[in-house]
Each structure stands twice: as C-alpha cells, then as structure tokens.
Enzyme design. Sequence first.
Site, PDB file in Angstrom:
ATOM      1  N   SER A   1     -53.293  59.177  46.035  1.00  0.00           N
ATOM      2  CA  SER A   1     -52.961  60.584  45.935  1.00  0.00           C
ATOM      3  C   SER A   1     -51.680  60.932  46.697  1.00  0.00           C
ATOM      4  CB  SER A   1     -54.178  61.394  46.418  1.00  0.00           C
ATOM      5  OG  SER A   1     -54.083  62.724  46.016  1.00  0.00           O
TER       6      SER A   1
ATOM      7  N   ASP B   1     -58.039  64.134  35.612  1.00  0.00           N
ATOM      8  CA  ASP B   1     -57.716  64.514  36.982  1.00  0.00           C
ATOM      9  C   ASP B   1     -57.699  66.040  37.115  1.00  0.00           C
ATOM     10  OD1 ASP B   1     -56.516  64.823  39.546  1.00  0.00           O
ATOM     11  OD2 ASP B   1     -55.513  62.899  39.313  1.00  0.00           O
TER      12      ASP B   1
ATOM     13  N   HIS C   1     -59.830  62.496  39.485  1.00  0.00           N
ATOM     14  CA  HIS C   1     -58.944  62.011  40.550  1.00  0.00           C
ATOM     15  C   HIS C   1     -59.537  60.851  41.350  1.00  0.00           C
ATOM     16  CE1 HIS C   1     -55.379  62.589  42.927  1.00  0.00           C
ATOM     17  NE2 HIS C   1     -56.048  62.786  44.047  1.00  0.00           N
TER      18      HIS C   1
END
Length: 331
Positions: free
Chosen positions: A126, A245, A301
């Site tokens: 991330s 996501d 995600h």
Amino acid sequence: MMSPMPGVASESEAMGEQGTGSKGRNAVLVFLLAISVFPAFVVAVEEKPLPFIVLHGIGDECRNQGLYEFTNFLINESGAFGFCIEIGNGASDSFFMRLDKQADLVCEQVKKIPELRGGYNVVGLSQGNVVARAVIEFCDGGPPVHNFVSLGGPHAGTASIPGCSIMSLCKLADALIRLGVYSSFVQNHLAPSGYVKIPNDLAAYYKGSMFLPKLNNEIASTRNETYKKRFESINHLVLIMFQEDAILVPPQTAWFGYYGENDFTTVLPPERTDLYKEDWIGLRTLDEAGRVTYIAFPGDHLSINDVQLKKFVVPYLRSSPIAPSIDWSSY
Ligand SMILES: *[C@@H]1O[C@H](CO)[C@@H](O)[C@H](O)[C@H]1NC(C)=O
Ligand SMILES: *[C@@H]1O[C@H](CO)[C@@H](O)[C@H](O)[C@H]1NC(C)=O
C-alpha cells in the site's frame, strides 16, 4: 603455499612455472578444488538471494502480528535475509509524517545496514510503495534496489482518502482533510495527502501537492532526469493490483493507471497515461525491456493468500538476476 590436498598443490605449482597467468590458473584450480570438495557450500554461496526489506502501509507497524508473519513467510519461502523497516514510531508516523521525510528515514537506514550494500529487493504494501519508490528515486548514495514488488500501491494517486483501521488516528486525519487536502498544513502533517489526486481539481494538485508530482516527475519545469535514471535502473518491477480494491480509487493506480483530467469514470490503462507515453520516470523504458510484470488479483486491498505470495512474490526474492518465469495458465 599450503594446501589441504598435496596432489593438487603440486599440480598448480607445476602450472605456475609455465609463466604468465599462473595466479589466475591457481585461483581457478583452487576454485575447482573447492567445488569438488564442498559442492554444497559453493552452491549455497552462489545462490544466497539478495536480502529484502518490507515497507508497510498506513496504520500498520512492523511488530504487528500480521506483518511479522508476512515477513517471516517471505523469509521462510525465499531463503533470503529479510526484515520489515519501521519508519519513526510506526503507525502514527505512517499517518502524520510527510512521505518524503519517511523516505529520508528509510534512506538513512538502508545505507547503514551492511547486508544491503550489494543491493536488495523491496516488497511494498500500500502506502509503503510510494515510500519505496521515493527511496529508489531520491536516496543519494543508497544501495541499489534490484527487484521491487509492489502490492496495492497508490502509484498514480488516489481520488479518495485511504480508509482507516485505527479509529482515533482516523478522526484526526478526517479533521485535517477538512482543512483542504492541498493546503500546506495538511500536506505537511498528513502522509496520505501526498498522493491524493482529485481528477477535477488538478490545478490545485499541481500547485499544492508536495509529494506525488515530484515522485512522478509530473511537472515539466522541475522534472529531474536522475529520478528517472534511478527508477529505470531497477532489475524488475512487479505491480500487483487488487481488482475490488475499496481503498485505492481507482484500483488501477496500483499499475500506474489513472483517471484523465475531469473524468471520474474512465480509467486510462498505464500505457495511455502521459507518465508512460512521455516516460517521465522510466516506466515505459522498463516495460519495453520486459522488466515490468502487471498482475491483477480479484478481491479487496492487499487480499493476497500464501499460495499467491509463493507464486507471484517469492520468486522475485530469490537470487535469479533474470525475471523468474511464471506459469500463468493455472491462474
Ligand atoms: C517460518 O519458519 C519458522 C522455522 O521453521 C517457523 O517456526 C515459522 O512458523 C515460520 N513462519 C511462517 C510465517 O511461515
Ligand atoms: C535532481 O536530483 C538529484 C538527486 O537528488 C540532485 O542531485 C540534482 O540536483 C537534481 N537536479 C535538479 C535540476 O534539481
């Protein structure tokens, strides 16, 4: 010269009498001897993979159980020396420290770790991916990054503020955002504001954003060739996108895909963005050399399981200087 194998010693001495290049031949002989006596040792030395580092996402910390296990899993499966690098005090600094400052801290750390001197691989999670890229592009005198495996990175920006797992920090973040995401106060005190890019407010973004325009060499007048040279010098880039996501808007930002100006509906694939077409940071150069692998996983995600990690991440943490070949047919 002493040798544990008298027979070989006399043979190498005999060759040495023939004149030039005797030292080289002696070295070759000693090496061949080593291989024949200690084959396992030589194989182990040759195949010791480069070390790797893990850079975590917002609100996370290296000592958290999930991250600890993630790192250990990669160590176990790759056989490489690897560790998670903490930035400042962990979760809170991941929220409130400017990303270029975060990258400076990582830069200082990687320069001090002797094991990384010969180069290292990076696994980014991330937000950790834009920190990683800032280390690659901005870290003067840092050791070279070999492979960079990016899981769910907001490389082209995000059109929304990342969600939160730590509520008290989130409330503070929300309050900051209300001050205006491109205001210098927010840019200085809220890390993710560094990669917020609202497609219908690009003028404010170019003017106010302190991080992503620089990282992506977006502004012609301040474009820096050194950043491009450094980024395109990595061996292999792996860009993993999570198709559902809900944190990154749009999910394709993990591949450097993004919205066009004033357009919240159409996402340009990476190769149709100006960043790619004009090769601002070397992504196109890397891609045309076959050194970028784009991977899409279904799911939200960072929803990656051990089987996927083994198949798509671990191979890049092994020593091979060439991109590992992956059998796509089963995925
Ligand atoms: C890694 O290997 C060690 C030693 O074999 C083991 O104790 C540990 O559970 C493994 N960790 C993971 C996450 O696979
Ligand atoms: C570009 O970046 C390099 C490395 O940080 C720096 O030394 C150089 O001064 C920069 N060039 C310009 C024109 O800003």
